[in-house]
Write a protein that holds these residues in place. Structure first.
Motif, PDB file in Angstrom:
ATOM      1  N   VAL A  44      11.741  15.852  10.768  1.00  0.00           N
ATOM      2  CA  VAL A  44      11.637  17.144  11.465  1.00  0.00           C
ATOM      3  C   VAL A  44      11.065  18.231  10.553  1.00  0.00           C
ATOM      4  O   VAL A  44      10.535  19.242  11.034  1.00  0.00           O
ATOM      5  N   SER A  45      11.150  18.033   9.240  1.00  0.00           N
ATOM      6  CA  SER A  45      10.587  19.003   8.317  1.00  0.00           C
ATOM      7  C   SER A  45       9.126  18.703   7.995  1.00  0.00           C
ATOM      8  O   SER A  45       8.500  19.384   7.167  1.00  0.00           O
ATOM      9  N   GLY A  46       8.576  17.668   8.644  1.00  0.00           N
ATOM     10  CA  GLY A  46       7.169  17.337   8.470  1.00  0.00           C
ATOM     11  C   GLY A  46       6.833  16.562   7.223  1.00  0.00           C
ATOM     12  O   GLY A  46       5.664  16.474   6.825  1.00  0.00           O
ATOM     13  N   LYS A  47       7.842  15.953   6.587  1.00  0.00           N
ATOM     14  CA  LYS A  47       7.620  15.250   5.328  1.00  0.00           C
ATOM     15  C   LYS A  47       7.428  13.742   5.505  1.00  0.00           C
ATOM     16  O   LYS A  47       7.316  13.013   4.523  1.00  0.00           O
ATOM     17  N   ILE A  48       7.420  13.273   6.760  1.00  0.00           N
ATOM     18  CA  ILE A  48       7.165  11.868   7.056  1.00  0.00           C
ATOM     19  C   ILE A  48       5.767  11.759   7.658  1.00  0.00           C
ATOM     20  O   ILE A  48       5.458  12.406   8.661  1.00  0.00           O
ATOM     21  N   SER A  49       4.929  10.944   7.066  1.00  0.00           N
ATOM     22  CA  SER A  49       3.581  10.736   7.573  1.00  0.00           C
ATOM     23  C   SER A  49       3.592   9.728   8.718  1.00  0.00           C
ATOM     24  O   SER A  49       4.078   8.597   8.561  1.00  0.00           O
ATOM     25  N   ARG A  50       3.067  10.122   9.870  1.00  0.00           N
ATOM     26  CA  ARG A  50       3.010   9.191  11.002  1.00  0.00           C
ATOM     27  C   ARG A  50       2.027   8.056  10.721  1.00  0.00           C
ATOM     28  O   ARG A  50       2.186   6.959  11.264  1.00  0.00           O
ATOM     29  N   LYS A  51       1.032   8.312   9.869  1.00  0.00           N
ATOM     30  CA  LYS A  51       0.126   7.225   9.478  1.00  0.00           C
ATOM     31  C   LYS A  51       0.886   6.178   8.677  1.00  0.00           C
ATOM     32  O   LYS A  51       0.649   4.970   8.828  1.00  0.00           O
ATOM     33  N   HIS A  52       1.810   6.618   7.828  1.00  0.00           N
ATOM     34  CA  HIS A  52       2.636   5.681   7.069  1.00  0.00           C
ATOM     35  C   HIS A  52       3.548   4.895   8.007  1.00  0.00           C
ATOM     36  O   HIS A  52       3.742   3.687   7.841  1.00  0.00           O
ATOM     37  N   VAL A  53       4.127   5.597   8.988  1.00  0.00           N
ATOM     38  CA  VAL A  53       4.980   4.931   9.982  1.00  0.00           C
ATOM     39  C   VAL A  53       4.177   3.866  10.720  1.00  0.00           C
ATOM     40  O   VAL A  53       4.632   2.723  10.874  1.00  0.00           O
ATOM     41  N   GLU A  54       2.994   4.216  11.180  1.00  0.00           N
ATOM     42  CA  GLU A  54       2.181   3.272  11.957  1.00  0.00           C
ATOM     43  C   GLU A  54       1.800   2.047  11.139  1.00  0.00           C
ATOM     44  O   GLU A  54       1.878   0.913  11.627  1.00  0.00           O
ATOM     45  N   TRP A  55       1.427   2.255   9.879  1.00  0.00           N
ATOM     46  CA  TRP A  55       1.043   1.119   9.037  1.00  0.00           C
ATOM     47  C   TRP A  55       2.230   0.201   8.776  1.00  0.00           C
ATOM     48  O   TRP A  55       2.109  -1.024   8.865  1.00  0.00           O
ATOM     49  N   GLU A  56       3.382   0.776   8.474  1.00  0.00           N
ATOM     50  CA  GLU A  56       4.573  -0.043   8.228  1.00  0.00           C
ATOM     51  C   GLU A  56       4.955  -0.843   9.474  1.00  0.00           C
ATOM     52  O   GLU A  56       5.255  -2.037   9.386  1.00  0.00           O
ATOM     53  N   LEU A  57       4.939  -0.207  10.633  1.00  0.00           N
ATOM     54  CA  LEU A  57       5.338  -0.909  11.854  1.00  0.00           C
ATOM     55  C   LEU A  57       4.314  -1.969  12.262  1.00  0.00           C
ATOM     56  O   LEU A  57       4.683  -3.029  12.776  1.00  0.00           O
ATOM     57  N   LEU A  58       3.044  -1.705  12.014  1.00  0.00           N
ATOM     58  CA  LEU A  58       2.019  -2.734  12.238  1.00  0.00           C
ATOM     59  C   LEU A  58       2.295  -3.959  11.378  1.00  0.00           C
ATOM     60  O   LEU A  58       2.193  -5.100  11.850  1.00  0.00           O
ATOM     61  N   CYS A  59       2.671  -3.734  10.138  1.00  0.00           N
ATOM     62  CA  CYS A  59       2.960  -4.850   9.234  1.00  0.00           C
ATOM     63  C   CYS A  59       4.206  -5.613   9.665  1.00  0.00           C
ATOM     64  O   CYS A  59       4.261  -6.846   9.555  1.00  0.00           O
ATOM     65  N   GLN A  60       5.205  -4.892  10.155  1.00  0.00           N
ATOM     66  CA  GLN A  60       6.405  -5.568  10.654  1.00  0.00           C
ATOM     67  C   GLN A  60       6.072  -6.436  11.866  1.00  0.00           C
ATOM     68  O   GLN A  60       6.522  -7.589  11.960  1.00  0.00           O
ATOM     69  N   MET A  61       5.293  -5.901  12.784  1.00  0.00           N
ATOM     70  CA  MET A  61       4.911  -6.679  13.965  1.00  0.00           C
ATOM     71  C   MET A  61       4.077  -7.888  13.566  1.00  0.00           C
ATOM     72  O   MET A  61       4.246  -8.991  14.104  1.00  0.00           O
ATOM     73  N   GLN A  62       3.175  -7.685  12.606  1.00  0.00           N
ATOM     74  CA  GLN A  62       2.337  -8.784  12.156  1.00  0.00           C
ATOM     75  C   GLN A  62       3.163  -9.901  11.527  1.00  0.00           C
ATOM     76  O   GLN A  62       2.902 -11.093  11.745  1.00  0.00           O
ATOM     77  N   ARG A  63       4.159  -9.520  10.741  1.00  0.00           N
ATOM     78  CA  ARG A  63       4.990 -10.548  10.111  1.00  0.00           C
ATOM     79  C   ARG A  63       5.750 -11.353  11.167  1.00  0.00           C
ATOM     80  O   ARG A  63       5.848 -12.576  11.066  1.00  0.00           O
ATOM     81  N   GLY A 109       0.821  -1.197   0.000  1.00  0.00           N
ATOM     82  CA  GLY A 109       0.000   0.000   0.000  1.00  0.00           C
ATOM     83  C   GLY A 109       0.856   1.248   0.000  1.00  0.00           C
ATOM     84  O   GLY A 109       2.080   1.196  -0.149  1.00  0.00           O
ATOM     85  N   ASP A 110       0.223   2.362   0.211  1.00  0.00           N
ATOM     86  CA  ASP A 110       0.890   3.655   0.097  1.00  0.00           C
ATOM     87  C   ASP A 110       1.607   4.040   1.381  1.00  0.00           C
ATOM     88  O   ASP A 110       0.974   4.319   2.399  1.00  0.00           O
ATOM     89  N   ILE A 111       2.937   4.014   1.346  1.00  0.00           N
ATOM     90  CA  ILE A 111       3.761   4.541   2.440  1.00  0.00           C
ATOM     91  C   ILE A 111       4.866   5.403   1.822  1.00  0.00           C
ATOM     92  O   ILE A 111       6.015   5.384   2.263  1.00  0.00           O
ATOM     93  N   HIS A 112       4.508   6.171   0.806  1.00  0.00           N
ATOM     94  CA  HIS A 112       5.512   6.832  -0.028  1.00  0.00           C
ATOM     95  C   HIS A 112       6.398   7.806   0.735  1.00  0.00           C
ATOM     96  O   HIS A 112       7.549   8.044   0.339  1.00  0.00           O
ATOM     97  N   THR A 113       5.927   8.370   1.850  1.00  0.00           N
ATOM     98  CA  THR A 113       6.769   9.334   2.562  1.00  0.00           C
ATOM     99  C   THR A 113       7.954   8.668   3.246  1.00  0.00           C
ATOM    100  O   THR A 113       8.901   9.347   3.656  1.00  0.00           O
ATOM    101  N   LEU A 114       7.913   7.354   3.361  1.00  0.00           N
ATOM    102  CA  LEU A 114       9.009   6.618   4.006  1.00  0.00           C
ATOM    103  C   LEU A 114      10.043   6.123   3.005  1.00  0.00           C
ATOM    104  O   LEU A 114      11.079   5.580   3.409  1.00  0.00           O
TER     105      LEU A 114
END
Length: 293
Positions: free
Chosen positions: A96-115, A72-77
């Motif tokens: 720090v410049s606000g270009k990383i989406s925390r929603k993208h971070v959360e989805w990626e880390l959820l997937c890592q934990m799930q795996r 899925g879309d985690i393009h900011t990462l």
């Protein structure tokens, strides 16, 4: 009582690292490791973990220097090539410049934990590659992710400011350690409020990637009372690993130190009890929890 978790990071990154971690567990003092869900040798690490159930296995959350797990879309990462940014410096600059989406971070880390959880391995704790879980603003995200998997133990990489390691300290490393400790102490209050437990003491930043026998013995000699964690990075064939991961690590020397007779004797002489994150809570039949500082 002195209790010690010796945690080997980067389980799953490469088979030479996986093998060294297991050897350092079987013949040495490593009690815990943390697995990279996006590592190229993840499946190899899982097979080894199943053969060694006494080795505690946490999740090494990763947002730089590896491949993403999420679909899925985690393009900011990601870079234009679809990989994570190669260094924590690049990630932090964008964060720090606000270009990383925390929603993208959360989805990626959820997937890592799930795996990781999907393998059937009991997850003992959470830590992260380059300690990014200590960044301001990410504790709440990681706390939500951890709750989904009933994980409530976490590394707080707040190495004591006054700890300089053995020998003349590297100034750049000292500055980085100071910043990390400051961020970790801020994050600690949030993780504590969210119900996380963590060791009272942490060592391994000043000599990260260079935990030779002399450094390890130095830490053991001065190990404080309570529960401590020492972060290590064992591996086999430093020359081969350096070709893939040019970090300046001394993987082979770390493995040899962790298996050395002198280190094992020092642990015994100093009356240090080796534990892992999973063991905490039922040591010697008593209820002992990881301490919330």
């Amino acid at each position: 009582m002195k209790q010690l978790i010796v945690n080997a990071d980067d389980f799953g990154l490469h088979e030479l690292i996986n093998e060294a971690i297991v050897e350092s567990h079987v013949a040495g003092c490593v009690t815990s490791t943390s697995i990279m869900a996006g590592g190229e040798a993840f499946e190899h690490a899982v097979r080894l973990a199943r053969k060694h159930p006494k080795l505690g296995v946490g999740v090494h959350l990763t947002l730089v220097g590896a491949c993403p797990v999420a679909r899925g879309d985690i393009h900011t990462l990601l870079t234009k090539e679809g990989a994570f940014f190669p260094s924590y410096g690049q990630f932090i600059k964008k964060y720090v410049s606000g270009k990383i989406s925390r929603k993208h971070v959360e989805w990626e880390l959820l997937c890592q934990m799930q795996r990781a959880a999907g393998t059937g391995i009991k997850i003992t704790h959470i830590d992260s590659h380059q300690h990014l879980h200590a960044l301001p603003g990410l504790a709440e995200v990681i706390g939500r992710v951890a709750r989904e998997f009933n994980v409530n133990k976490i590394r707080i990489p707040a190495e004591p400011i006054g700890f300089l390691g053995k020998g003349v300290p590297d100034i750049s490393r000292l500055m980085a350690k100071t910043v990390l400790t400051g961020c970790s102490l801020l994050a600690q209050s949030i993780y504590k409020r969210m119900g996380f437990f963590f060791p009272q003491h942490f060592f391994g930043m000043m000599v990260g990637g260079s935990m030779r026998q002399s450094s390890l013995l130095h830490i053991l000699k001065g190990l404080p009372e309570g529960i401590s964690e020492i972060m290590v990075h064992p591996g086999k064939n430093t020359q081969a690993l350096e070709q893939l991961f040019p970090w300046g690590y001394h993987w082979q020397e770390e493995m040899e130190a962790l298996k050395s007779k002198e280190v094992l004797e020092s642990i015994k002489k100093c009356e240090i009890q080796l534990v892992n994150y999973n063991d905490i809570g039922n040591i010697d039949g008593r209820s002992i929890n990881l301490v919330k500082q």
